[in-house]
Design an enzyme around this catalytic site. Sequence first.
Site, PDB file in Angstrom:
ATOM      1  N   ASP A  52     -11.748   1.845   3.347  1.00  0.00           N
ATOM      2  CA  ASP A  52     -12.023   0.409   3.201  1.00  0.00           C
ATOM      3  C   ASP A  52     -13.493   0.176   2.835  1.00  0.00           C
ATOM      4  O   ASP A  52     -13.845  -0.891   2.332  1.00  0.00           O
ATOM      5  CB  ASP A  52     -11.780  -0.309   4.541  1.00  0.00           C
ATOM      6  CG  ASP A  52     -10.408  -0.965   4.621  1.00  0.00           C
ATOM      7  OD1 ASP A  52      -9.952  -1.491   3.583  1.00  0.00           O
ATOM      8  OD2 ASP A  52      -9.823  -0.975   5.720  1.00  0.00           O
TER       9      ASP A  52
ATOM     10  N   LYS B 164       0.836  -1.203   0.000  1.00  0.00           N
ATOM     11  CA  LYS B 164       0.000   0.000   0.000  1.00  0.00           C
ATOM     12  C   LYS B 164       0.870   1.253   0.000  1.00  0.00           C
ATOM     13  O   LYS B 164       0.573   2.239  -0.671  1.00  0.00           O
ATOM     14  CB  LYS B 164      -0.936  -0.001   1.215  1.00  0.00           C
ATOM     15  CG  LYS B 164      -2.147  -0.895   0.983  1.00  0.00           C
ATOM     16  CD  LYS B 164      -2.913  -1.186   2.243  1.00  0.00           C
ATOM     17  CE  LYS B 164      -3.980  -2.241   1.969  1.00  0.00           C
ATOM     18  NZ  LYS B 164      -4.362  -3.029   3.121  1.00  0.00           N
TER      19      LYS B 164
ATOM     20  N   GLN C 180      -5.479  -2.052   9.312  1.00  0.00           N
ATOM     21  CA  GLN C 180      -5.274  -3.369   8.689  1.00  0.00           C
ATOM     22  C   GLN C 180      -5.829  -4.469   9.576  1.00  0.00           C
ATOM     23  O   GLN C 180      -5.550  -4.521  10.773  1.00  0.00           O
ATOM     24  CB  GLN C 180      -3.760  -3.564   8.459  1.00  0.00           C
ATOM     25  CG  GLN C 180      -3.384  -4.811   7.696  1.00  0.00           C
ATOM     26  CD  GLN C 180      -3.746  -4.756   6.214  1.00  0.00           C
ATOM     27  OE1 GLN C 180      -3.900  -3.687   5.627  1.00  0.00           O
ATOM     28  NE2 GLN C 180      -3.901  -5.912   5.610  1.00  0.00           N
TER      29      GLN C 180
END
Length: 289
Positions: A121, A54, A98
Amino acid sequence: MSAKILDGNAIARTARSRLKADVDRRLAAGERPPGLAVILVGNDPASEIYVKAKRRDCEEVGFHSNVQHLSANITQADLEERVEALNTDVSIDGILVQSPLPDHIDENRIIDLIDPLKDVDGFHPYNIGRLALRRPSIRSCTPMGIMQLLEHTGVAIRGLEATVIGASNHVGRPMGLELLLAGCTVTTAHKFSRDTESCARRADILVSAVGKPGLVPGNWVKPGAIVIDVGMTRDENGKLHGDVVFDDAREVASWITPVPGGVGPMTRVAMLQNTFAAAEHALDIPDRR
Ligand code: GUN
């Protein structure tokens, strides 16, 4: 028949170069770069690989990135404080915590705390609710990336039979909502389903998101179906396997995603697209510029 391959690496590369051009235009207009914050808790090796990727993606498209690698022993209160600080940080447009998180952390409370406008997300109940009500705002990344793969096939999907295997919060459920929004007749099969095979066999679009290599044999695939494999299971040699028996399914399907190089890169690029859109949206909010 041998299926055409949905090359997620190539499609994502094109999307990233478009994003880079969008960022350049933004900078030329005197605006700050879009900012993504990633919180990684603990030392899960797979998560470390994802987070590194990322950071690399952010560099490639010109985003500001802020990666916080925190101890596995962090308390719920300390983690919540980090999220709250990022919610009010005007250089940050997207916040990604995460997963998986350590067992002592209540992940739902963390997701609920993220500002829905920064929830890149697309996991926050607000954003899932928007999708369910046919007013999508920030969309969950894996389903959003898959919808772009489906668009790439050029197939008109309205009215088609779609089956999603797997009903997780992060993939299966929002995937079903995306396909419903696109006008498909959607079936979700899950661990309590009595006949997943017949659900799969009638699907014009078959999405498997379980994480069980070999779950979907070639004879579960309807001739001419589009097969999307979200499974990513690493074997003892570090090799990645999807849920679908690729070599058999590709003889029957019209389009199929490989693993790796299918859905994975699209998930990553969707997160960048969400961050860019959040940054553009922030321009309309006076105290967020
Ligand atoms: N863990 C594995 N994939 C993801 C993802 O897309 N988002 C988050 N937050 N955690 C993940």
